[in-house]
Design an enzyme around this catalytic site. Structure first.
Site, PDB file in Angstrom:
ATOM      1  CG  ASP A 232      -1.606   1.013   1.086  1.00  0.00           C
ATOM      2  OD1 ASP A 232      -2.980   1.502  -0.821  1.00  0.00           O
ATOM      3  OD2 ASP A 232      -2.317   0.978   1.772  1.00  0.00           O
TER       4      ASP A 232
ATOM      5  CG  ASN B 103      -8.026  -2.290  -5.664  1.00  0.00           C
ATOM      6  OD1 ASN B 103      -6.349  -2.920  -5.917  1.00  0.00           O
ATOM      7  ND2 ASN B 103      -8.069  -1.085  -4.613  1.00  0.00           N
TER       8      ASN B 103
HETATM    9  C1  FPP Z   1      -1.429   0.302  -3.974  1.00  0.00           C
HETATM   10  O1  FPP Z   1      -1.057   1.500  -3.498  1.00  0.00           O
HETATM   11  C2  FPP Z   1      -0.976  -0.269  -5.178  1.00  0.00           C
HETATM   12  C3  FPP Z   1      -2.030  -0.881  -6.143  1.00  0.00           C
HETATM   13  C4  FPP Z   1      -2.938  -1.467  -5.014  1.00  0.00           C
HETATM   14  C5  FPP Z   1      -1.710  -1.576  -7.374  1.00  0.00           C
HETATM   15  C6  FPP Z   1      -0.893  -2.066  -7.550  1.00  0.00           C
HETATM   16  C7  FPP Z   1       0.579  -2.734  -7.191  1.00  0.00           C
HETATM   17  C8  FPP Z   1       1.505  -2.449  -7.968  1.00  0.00           C
HETATM   18  C9  FPP Z   1       2.360  -2.113  -9.254  1.00  0.00           C
HETATM   19  C10 FPP Z   1       3.124  -2.805  -7.609  1.00  0.00           C
HETATM   20  C11 FPP Z   1       3.962  -4.464  -7.727  1.00  0.00           C
HETATM   21  C12 FPP Z   1       3.092  -5.127  -8.847  1.00  0.00           C
HETATM   22  C13 FPP Z   1       2.941  -6.683  -9.335  1.00  0.00           C
HETATM   23  C14 FPP Z   1       2.655  -6.622 -10.872  1.00  0.00           C
HETATM   24  C15 FPP Z   1       3.323  -7.716  -8.664  1.00  0.00           C
HETATM   25  P1  FPP Z   1      -2.293   2.541  -3.719  1.00  0.00           P
HETATM   26  O2  FPP Z   1      -2.354   2.550  -5.240  1.00  0.00           O
HETATM   27  O3  FPP Z   1      -3.238   2.182  -2.470  1.00  0.00           O
HETATM   28  O4  FPP Z   1      -1.688   3.698  -2.743  1.00  0.00           O
HETATM   29  P2  FPP Z   1      -2.658   4.691  -1.730  1.00  0.00           P
HETATM   30  O5  FPP Z   1      -3.138   4.661  -0.760  1.00  0.00           O
HETATM   31  O6  FPP Z   1      -1.467   5.281  -1.490  1.00  0.00           O
HETATM   32  O7  FPP Z   1      -2.752   6.017  -3.086  1.00  0.00           O
END
Ligand code: FPP
Length: 246
Positions: free
Chosen positions: A17, A65
């Site tokens: 996160d 998401n």
């Molecule tokens: C969390 O940060 C990120 C996600 C849910 C998106 C996907 C993760 C990645 C792209 C990293 C690794 C990928 C792979 C393919 C293993 P957030 O967007 O929830 O952050 P925030 O809480 O700061 O908004």
């Protein structure tokens, strides 16, 4: 990581996160945060394999998401396709087996295909299993297991009285793998957020403030140190464990 292997968690699961907040803090678009998140994921996969961790599960995209802005969802799907295209050779060369969990029929066809190809290509590898949860929710997982069990009962292949924890476990997405010993959540939130609800029953949980793009091998080592310092009791008393010598 210089811990004797028997003290290491066999299975580490991570809620990655903080990509969005990292991007805002650096004056960048959210997408840049996700790209930086992929770099962290790569470094953590390498460090985990190097340390002798047997299973690493990463929560890449949750059932919830899908409610993000369409642009962000689409760019994440494109990023997953691109990452698979780019990384599978290196994962394969490093002896890593890839496995995906989640409602894959909800994903773009091209991504489903890349996932199936990556699983087939790496199926024979045994150094570490990397599980990537995409379109995954813990409640979805329990439901898909119950639905498949209900079908077996309806077909007369299983009696309701035979349904126990072991049968349900065999129908969960992580079937055949040890449950996570250690759950890490980055980004300063203190929630499980519908991750592996059935499987996290006895997991130690390490929350850290580090935003995912800043999480690396050092932070993984810190989480493992936290795990090693915990006394896992599985419902027993501390005195019982002293007798057993756990
Ligand atoms: C969390 O940060 C990120 C996600 C849910 C998106 C996907 C993760 C990645 C792209 C990293 C690794 C990928 C792979 C393919 C293993 P957030 O967007 O929830 O952050 P925030 O809480 O700061 O908004």
């Amino acid at each position: 990581m210089d811990k004797p292997k028997e003290h290491l968690p066999k299975h580490v699961a991570i809620i990655m996160d903080g990509n969005g907040r990292w991007a805002s803090a650096h004056g960048k678009a959210r997408h840049a945060g996700h790209r930086a998140g992929v770099r962290s994921a790569r470094a953590v996969v390498e460090a985990a394999a190097e340390a002798g961790i047997e299973v690493l599960t990463l929560f890449a995209f949750s059932s919830e998401n899908w409610s993000r802005p369409t642009d962000e969802v689409n760019s994440l799907m494109r990023l997953f396709v691109e990452v698979l295209q780019r990384e599978v050779d290196a994962l394969h060369d490093n002896g890593i087996q890839l496995r995906f969990i989640g409602a894959r029929d909800q994903l773009p066809t091209i991504l489903q295909k890349r996932m199936a190809d990556a699983e087939a290509r790496t199926a024979g590898n045994s150094r570490m299993t990397l599980v990537v949860a995409i379109a995954y929710g813990g409640r979805w997982d329990v439901l898909q297991a119950v639905r498949r069990i209900a079908q077996k009962i309806e077909a007369g292949e299983l009696q309701p009285a035979e349904l126990d924890e072991a049968v349900l476990s065999r129908h969960m997405s992580l079937a055949g793998l040890p449950p996570p010993d250690l759950l890490i959540r980055t980004g300063g939130e203190y929630r499980v957020s519908n991750f592996l609800l059935w499987d996290l029953t006895y997991s130690e949980i390490h929350f850290c403030e580090t935003l995912w793009p800043e999480f690396g091998p050092e932070q993984l080592e810190e989480a493992v140190r936290f795990f090693v310092s915990r006394q896992r009791r599985f419902g027993r008393t501390a005195a019982q464990l002293e007798v057993i010598g756990d």
